[in-house]
Scaffold this active site. Structure first.
Site, PDB file in Angstrom:
ATOM      1  N   ASP A 192       0.837  -1.191   0.000  1.00 51.98           N
ATOM      2  CA  ASP A 192       0.000   0.000   0.000  1.00 51.98           C
ATOM      3  C   ASP A 192       0.879   1.251   0.000  1.00 51.98           C
ATOM      4  O   ASP A 192       2.041   1.218   0.441  1.00 51.98           O
ATOM      5  CB  ASP A 192      -0.895   0.032   1.244  1.00 51.98           C
ATOM      6  CG  ASP A 192      -1.923  -1.091   1.248  1.00 51.98           C
ATOM      7  OD1 ASP A 192      -2.195  -1.659   0.174  1.00 51.98           O
ATOM      8  OD2 ASP A 192      -2.452  -1.385   2.340  1.00 51.98           O
ATOM      9  N   LYS A 193       0.315   2.352  -0.458  1.00 51.31           N
ATOM     10  CA  LYS A 193       1.059   3.609  -0.563  1.00 51.31           C
ATOM     11  C   LYS A 193       1.748   3.981   0.752  1.00 51.31           C
ATOM     12  O   LYS A 193       2.927   4.340   0.771  1.00 51.31           O
ATOM     13  CB  LYS A 193       0.115   4.734  -0.989  1.00 51.31           C
ATOM     14  CG  LYS A 193       0.775   6.103  -1.072  1.00 51.31           C
ATOM     15  CD  LYS A 193      -0.229   7.177  -1.464  1.00 51.31           C
ATOM     16  CE  LYS A 193       0.432   8.555  -1.469  1.00 51.31           C
ATOM     17  NZ  LYS A 193      -0.534   9.625  -1.831  1.00 51.31           N
TER      18      LYS A 193
END
Length: 246
Positions: free
Chosen positions: A69-70
């Site tokens: 995830d970012k």
């Protein structure tokens, strides 16, 4: 250091693969929704296009075998050849790749346990995932490392061992148990996440270690990166209650 100024760091490479330490706030794959934002995929193509076969690299996602995830930091495997890419993908599919994360969650968790609950996209919120009947099989093991306190609230630092790789799996599973990750706006609730962010700048989740069979030699290989400074600093503002629990 400003997270946006950090860049991925190569912690291992040979003629077949790269192992990167991804900083937070970097999106892994390029997409229509990422225009104007820096991605790991852009960075790989700018820095390793010759090593990875030039334009042929783009035929297999620039060698990106899996995602983070970012806001999640940590280890990413990148294939330099199509054969390596397919080999590593097969290892993930067969669940031969061993992954270990560090997470800080709200509440006091059991010493160790296993979460087995199907994960799927929520029909009423398509950008979010949850535990759903008919979702994809998902399994997460964890071990309690320490308990901390801040302003009267308890937190657990845990080693997390996802056995499957569903999108947002770790975040969804701990929320399902009632122990959302610290500073997780998507699954922890906006009010709680805003309060968390006063002392934790982003979601407390770090991909710390990975083990796999090297695609060329077949030998087992492990790579590990330490907890980044921003998350180490978070632990410094907490009062430890119990550490190194066994």
């Amino acid at each position: 250091m400003d997270q946006l100024k950090q860049k991925p760091v190569v912690i291992y490479q040979d003629n077949f693969l790269l192992v990167l330490n991804k900083p937070p706030n970097w999106i892994v794959n390029r997409a229509q929704t990422t225009k104007g934002q820096r991605t790991v995929q852009d960075w790989i193509e700018e820095n390793f296009s010759r090593l990875c076969g030039g334009t042929n690299l783009k035929l297999f996602r620039s060698g990106i075998v899996h995602r983070l995830d970012k806001d999640t930091s940590g280890i990413l495997l990148i294939a330099k050849t199509k054969k390596t890419f397919e080999n590593l993908q097969a290892q993930f599919k067969k669940r031969q790749v061993k992954k270990e994360y560090r997470a800080l969650v709200h509440g006091i968790l059991p010493l160790s346990d296993k979460i087995t609950a199907p994960v799927g996209r929520l029909p009423w919120a398509r950008k979010k995932f949850g535990v759903l009947p008919g979702g994809r099989e998902a399994e997460t093991e964890f071990k309690l490392m320490g308990v901390f306190e801040k302003d009267g609230e308890k937190f657990s630092l845990v080693q997390v061992f996802p056995k499957t790789g569903r999108t947002h799996q770790i975040r969804v599973h701990f929320r399902y148990l009632g122990y959302p990750l610290v500073a997780d706006f998507t699954y922890g609730g906006r009010k709680r996440a805003r309060n968390d962010q006063k002392w934790c700048p982003r979601i407390f989740l770090h991909a710390q270690k990975i083990g796999f069979f090297h695609p060329q030699s077949g030998k087992w290989q492990e790579c590990e990166v330490e907890l980044p400074k921003d998350l180490k600093d978070v632990l410094e503002v907490l009062e430890p209650i119990a550490n190194n629990i066994s």
